[in-house]
Scaffold this active site. Structure first.
Site, mmCIF file in Angstrom:
data_model
loop_
_atom_site.group_PDB
_atom_site.id
_atom_site.type_symbol
_atom_site.label_atom_id
_atom_site.label_comp_id
_atom_site.label_asym_id
_atom_site.label_seq_id
_atom_site.Cartn_x
_atom_site.Cartn_y
_atom_site.Cartn_z
ATOM 1 N N ASP A 137 47.483 41.819 47.223
ATOM 2 C CA ASP A 137 46.478 42.880 47.323
ATOM 3 C C ASP A 137 46.622 43.505 48.713
ATOM 4 O O ASP A 137 47.439 43.060 49.515
ATOM 5 C CB ASP A 137 45.078 42.332 47.072
ATOM 6 C CG ASP A 137 44.584 41.495 48.251
ATOM 7 O OD1 ASP A 137 45.395 41.189 49.151
ATOM 8 O OD2 ASP A 137 43.399 41.158 48.270
ATOM 9 N N SER A 138 45.829 44.515 49.001
ATOM 10 C CA SER A 138 46.027 45.237 50.262
ATOM 11 C C SER A 138 45.079 44.794 51.356
ATOM 12 O O SER A 138 45.239 45.168 52.506
ATOM 13 C CB SER A 138 45.799 46.717 50.017
ATOM 14 O OG SER A 138 44.470 46.899 49.565
ATOM 15 N N GLY A 139 44.088 44.010 50.996
ATOM 16 C CA GLY A 139 43.044 43.676 51.962
ATOM 17 C C GLY A 139 41.823 44.550 51.779
ATOM 18 O O GLY A 139 40.774 44.292 52.347
ATOM 19 N N GLY A 140 41.951 45.606 50.969
ATOM 20 C CA GLY A 140 40.838 46.536 50.768
ATOM 21 C C GLY A 140 39.643 45.889 50.093
ATOM 22 O O GLY A 140 38.499 46.200 50.429
ATOM 23 N N PHE A 141 39.903 44.968 49.180
ATOM 24 C CA PHE A 141 38.802 44.346 48.474
ATOM 25 C C PHE A 141 37.856 43.618 49.423
ATOM 26 O O PHE A 141 36.654 43.552 49.200
ATOM 27 C CB PHE A 141 39.324 43.364 47.419
ATOM 28 C CG PHE A 141 38.233 42.644 46.695
ATOM 29 C CD1 PHE A 141 37.535 43.271 45.670
ATOM 30 C CD2 PHE A 141 37.875 41.345 47.039
ATOM 31 C CE1 PHE A 141 36.507 42.617 45.012
ATOM 32 C CE2 PHE A 141 36.844 40.694 46.386
ATOM 33 C CZ PHE A 141 36.163 41.325 45.365
ATOM 34 N N ASP A 162 43.022 50.691 49.699
ATOM 35 C CA ASP A 162 42.103 51.654 49.093
ATOM 36 C C ASP A 162 40.731 51.571 49.756
ATOM 37 O O ASP A 162 40.400 50.578 50.393
ATOM 38 C CB ASP A 162 41.996 51.449 47.571
ATOM 39 C CG ASP A 162 41.645 50.014 47.188
ATOM 40 O OD1 ASP A 162 41.752 49.120 48.046
ATOM 41 O OD2 ASP A 162 41.261 49.803 46.027
ATOM 42 N N GLN A 187 40.570 54.951 41.716
ATOM 43 C CA GLN A 187 39.187 54.676 42.124
ATOM 44 C C GLN A 187 38.240 55.647 41.440
ATOM 45 O O GLN A 187 38.622 56.355 40.529
ATOM 46 C CB GLN A 187 39.067 54.730 43.655
ATOM 47 C CG GLN A 187 39.617 53.487 44.364
ATOM 48 C CD GLN A 187 38.805 52.231 44.041
ATOM 49 O OE1 GLN A 187 37.754 52.286 43.379
ATOM 50 N NE2 GLN A 187 39.304 51.080 44.491
ATOM 51 N N GLY A 201 38.101 49.153 41.473
ATOM 52 C CA GLY A 201 36.692 49.526 41.527
ATOM 53 C C GLY A 201 35.878 49.135 40.315
ATOM 54 O O GLY A 201 34.773 49.640 40.108
ATOM 55 N N CYS A 258 48.992 20.980 28.308
ATOM 56 C CA CYS A 258 49.134 20.808 29.759
ATOM 57 C C CYS A 258 49.087 19.321 30.099
ATOM 58 O O CYS A 258 48.620 18.503 29.306
ATOM 59 C CB CYS A 258 48.050 21.574 30.517
ATOM 60 S SG CYS A 258 46.444 20.764 30.585
ATOM 61 N N HIS A 302 44.787 22.671 34.083
ATOM 62 C CA HIS A 302 44.393 23.028 32.718
ATOM 63 C C HIS A 302 43.988 24.499 32.611
ATOM 64 O O HIS A 302 44.388 25.200 31.685
ATOM 65 C CB HIS A 302 43.240 22.158 32.214
ATOM 66 C CG HIS A 302 42.672 22.676 30.935
ATOM 67 N ND1 HIS A 302 43.300 22.477 29.717
ATOM 68 C CD2 HIS A 302 41.603 23.469 30.675
ATOM 69 C CE1 HIS A 302 42.626 23.104 28.775
ATOM 70 N NE2 HIS A 302 41.596 23.718 29.330
#
Lengths: 395, 356
Positions: free
Chosen positions: A97-101, A152, A196, A223, A313, A341
């Site tokens: 991810d970009s870090g935006g979250f 974003d 977005q 978003g 599993c 699991h």
């Protein structure tokens, strides 16, 4: 660096009724069968599992977080290690991810300007950091994931502040251009733009169309999954997949409940990620086709069945619910066993979706899945509405 | 286990291993005191559970371990007063005889290897009394030298000079054909000396204790090994960019696939995989150590190995904090709590989910 394009997306089969498709996505590190669920390995590790275990589970791609990895171990160490794949001994595919979250999840500490996002320090040992589109891409280039995300401007999904939503939507596109400009590894890493516009149809449409003008190989739908109603949620997914080009993968961010994965695959989504399966494992919960089992509950104290007799599993092959009840949330081994699991569960579900589309049995699969989940046929209205839109009538 | 028909080894998913049931956990500090007539306290996560010979043997019968210890009162240490020692010996003899009688009527443990325990703290007369009380019948296959400590991390700080009189005495007074065991996370130097004194069986609590402090075992395990640090603390910042394995030449999964830098990252951000990788290496290293001990006994070179490990331990700076209380004195409760809190905090933090 390979000369061929770092992402090839081959649609193997399309559902004759819904918008679902089964595809093969060829990335530098691994071929991926889609629709795919990507478990989240925030800090360069998937919650205690060895990469050997991930291989045994058949995991093809996992996610890592730029914000966290940028702080520790940091760009310098990642560069010297030769990227995150080598650092964590993972030969499969990665997406960062970009870090935006973290703008939303750590909002109290974050300040957003046109330049980027300024995060206050998390504790007295860490200095405040400014994450710009350029800096996000620099970290992601050092990490070296197969797919990387643009930075974003994230607004809380339930926000009603039109001015702010509109500003964030346009800024996201401006930041996309800065990310594409800053990207130094376009030969072996793919940037996905993020659509977005929260729950506003016009803004979301504008965002999607603007991003389609850029030279990119896949799109993320951002978003959403931020506390909005399910009715709003599926409509925005439906709208986005209608607009986005068919020949490129669509990644719906932050979605991981089984029902959502089935419905959104019917709406034409190809990729998902969510912390839910691994987080719920840490709380002693095991995923099953009918929902989840909270193994801390007393009823499991003498239950000698595996979590799921149909699951192959290592946890289900070795341990009883009674044993897992005994250790759930007390010993770290329980987190480990339940994570194995739950990841296996997600992968099996996605494999079933993929196979049923290929065999032209997806509609039947969805009907069976929903009937199994709701034996009394009391289907949630949003599920009925969403599936009806793509031609499945739940009876 | 009442509804489960299998063995404890099957229940915990380790049916391919030999299981050995101990009364207390050697890796965890056992709170002293709290005895009542005919019972000893077990400290479980649901609090104190009093256990007597009958309830203990019921558990043993349900667990069906491959080997187990008869119930004993091991609640003595180097500082125990004579009265406590006397009581521990009386209790141990009583439990021993009661358990033996019950054992004969049980089905689940018919084929189990049974071991008795010798209690009596650091008092040789008490030890003698205990041996006389439990060794009359040729029933058990081996003996535990119990009551040297209260388990947990402090055991590592006990010196061989403190325990050797008791160990030598007991070894000399029990039948030589019986298996002899000692539990606890002894320093490898002490392990070698105990082997030289004739001890056959140890446990891996040392690996656990070392992992808990984010350390990796690197002490020499063979007379041909190159001397390195005795152990590495992977939390130290200088490992951040060290992409070599914990121990070059080590064949464990951790060393063949993962670097010091990665493990440093994992332990500093408190990820569960850190202790997982350290445990894999530490247990592997400890098993290698014991393989080599057996080899050295076979070819008569145990003295050389003992000298080499002792020399390395004495010259290495990176060993347990010498500031800590060396013996089981008043300080022990506090330091154990610290370690427990630290473990708890690690678990807590690694379960904070932050991501998209």
């Amino acid at each position: 660096m390979s000369l061929r394009t770092p992402l090839v997306f081959n649609i193997l089969a399309e559902c004759g009724t819904t918008k679902a498709r089964a595809s093969k996505m060829i990335l530098p590190h691994r071929e991926i069968d889609t629709p795919v669920f990507m478990p989240v390995g925030t800090q360069g590790t998937l919650k205690g599992l060895l990469t050997e275990q991930l291989d045994n589970l058949g995991l093809q791609i996992m996610l890592a977080n730029t914000y966290h990895l940028g702080i520790k171990p940091g760009v310098e160490v990642l560069k010297k290690a030769g990227g995150l794949h080598k650092f964590m001994n993972w030969n499969g595919a990665l997406l960062t991810d970009s870090g935006g979250f973290q703008m939303v999840s750590l909002l109290k500490l974050a300040e957003i300007t046109e330049q980027g996002v300024k995060f206050g320090s998390l504790n007295e040992n860490k200095s405040e950091i400014v994450l710009t589109p350029e800096h996000s891409i620099e970290i992601q280039n050092a990490i070296g994931a197969d797919i990387i995300m643009q930075l974003d401007d994230v607004v809380k999904t339930t926000s009603l502040d039109y001015i702010r939503i509109e500003e964030a939507m346009y800024r996201t596109t401006r930041w996309l251009d800065r990310c594409l400009q800053a990207h130094k590894r376009s030969n072996d890493q793919n940037i996905f733009p993020i659509v977005q516009g929260t729950l506003n149809r016009e803004l979301r449409t504008t965002s999607a169309k603007a991003h389609m003008d850029r030279d990119v190989r896949g799109f993320a739908i951002g978003g959403l999954s931020g506390g909005e109603s399910k009715d709003d949620f599926w409509k925005m997914v439906h709208l986005s997949t209608d607009i986005l080009p068919k020949d490129k993968p669509r990644y719906l961010m932050g979605v991981g409940f089984a029902v959502d994965l089935v419905v959104c695959s019917a709406l034409g989504v190809d990729m998902y990620d969510c912390v839910f399966p691994t987080r719920t494992a840490r709380f002693g919960c095991a995923l099953v086709m009918k929902g989840q089992l909270n193994l801390k509950q007393k009823v499991y104290k003498t239950d000698l069945n595996p979590i799921d007799k149909d699951c192959d599993c290592s946890t289900c092959k070795t341990y009883t619910r009674a044993y897992l009840h005994h250790i759930a949330t007390i010993h770290t081994i329980s987190c480990h066993l339940l994570t194995v699991h739950n990841v296996a569960f997600q992968l099996r579900l996605m494999k079933n979706i993929h196979e049923s589309i290929k065999e032209n049995k997806f509609v039947k699969f969805v009907e069976n899945f929903m009937a199994n989940l709701h034996p009394d046929k009391d289907y949630p209205s949003w599920v009925v509405d969403a599936l009806e839109t793509v031609g499945i009538e739940l009876k | 286990m009442t509804v489960y028909k299998g063995t404890i080894a099957e229940f915990v998913g380790m049916k391919e291993c030999i299981s050995c049931l101990t009364v207390q956990d050697p890796a965890d500090y056992t709170l002293p005191g709290h005895h009542i007539q005919d019972c000893i306290p077990l400290w479980t996560r649901h609090g104190k559970v009093m256990i007597n010979a009958k309830s203990y043997m019921t558990l043993v019968d349900l667990f069906k371990p491959d080997m187990y210890y008869l119930l004993s009162d091991g609640d003595t240490n180097i500082a125990s007063p004579a009265k406590r020692i006397k009581k521990a010996v009386q209790n141990t003899i009583k439990y021993h005889n009661e358990c033996v009688d019950i054992h004969k009527n049980l089905n689940g443990v018919k084929n189990s290897f049974v071991m008795g325990a010798i209690a009596g703290g650091y008092d040789l007369n008490a030890r003698k009394q205990c041996i006389e009380g439990v060794c009359q019948k040729d029933f058990v296959g081996g003996y535990l030298i119990d009551g040297l400590h209260n388990n947990g991390p402090e055991v590592e700080l006990l010196q061989i000079g403190e325990i050797s009189p008791v160990v030598e005495f007991v070894v000399n007074h029990i039948e030589p054909t019986k298996l002899r065991s000692i539990h606890g996370c002894w320093n490898p130097v002490v392990v070698l000396k105990l082997v030289q004194l004739g001890i056959d069986l140890f446990d891996t609590s040392y690996c656990y204790i070392v992992t808990e402090r984010s350390c990796a075992l690197t002490f020499v395990t063979d007379i041909d090994d190159k001397e390195e640090m005795f152990e590495l603390n992977l939390r130290q910042p200088h490992f951040a960019e060290d992409f070599t394995p914990i121990l070059t030449g080590c064949t464990c999964l951790t060393c063949s696939k993962y670097s010091r830098a990665y493990i440093h990252h994992l332990v500093t951000v408190q990820e569960l995989l850190g202790p997982v990788l350290l445990t894999i290496h530490n247990v592997h290293h400890y098993m290698t150590f014991f393989n080599n001990i057996r080899k050295c006994i076979g070819n008569g070179t145990l003295n050389l190995l003992e000298e080499k490990v002792t020399k390395q331990f004495c010259t290495s700076e990176n060993v347990v904090d010498s500031e800590k209380d060396v013996l089981l004195t008043d300080g022990h409760t506090e330091s154990t709590e610290l370690i427990e809190n630290d473990t708890y905090r690690n678990n807590e933090n690694s379960s904070v989910p932050i991501s998209s």
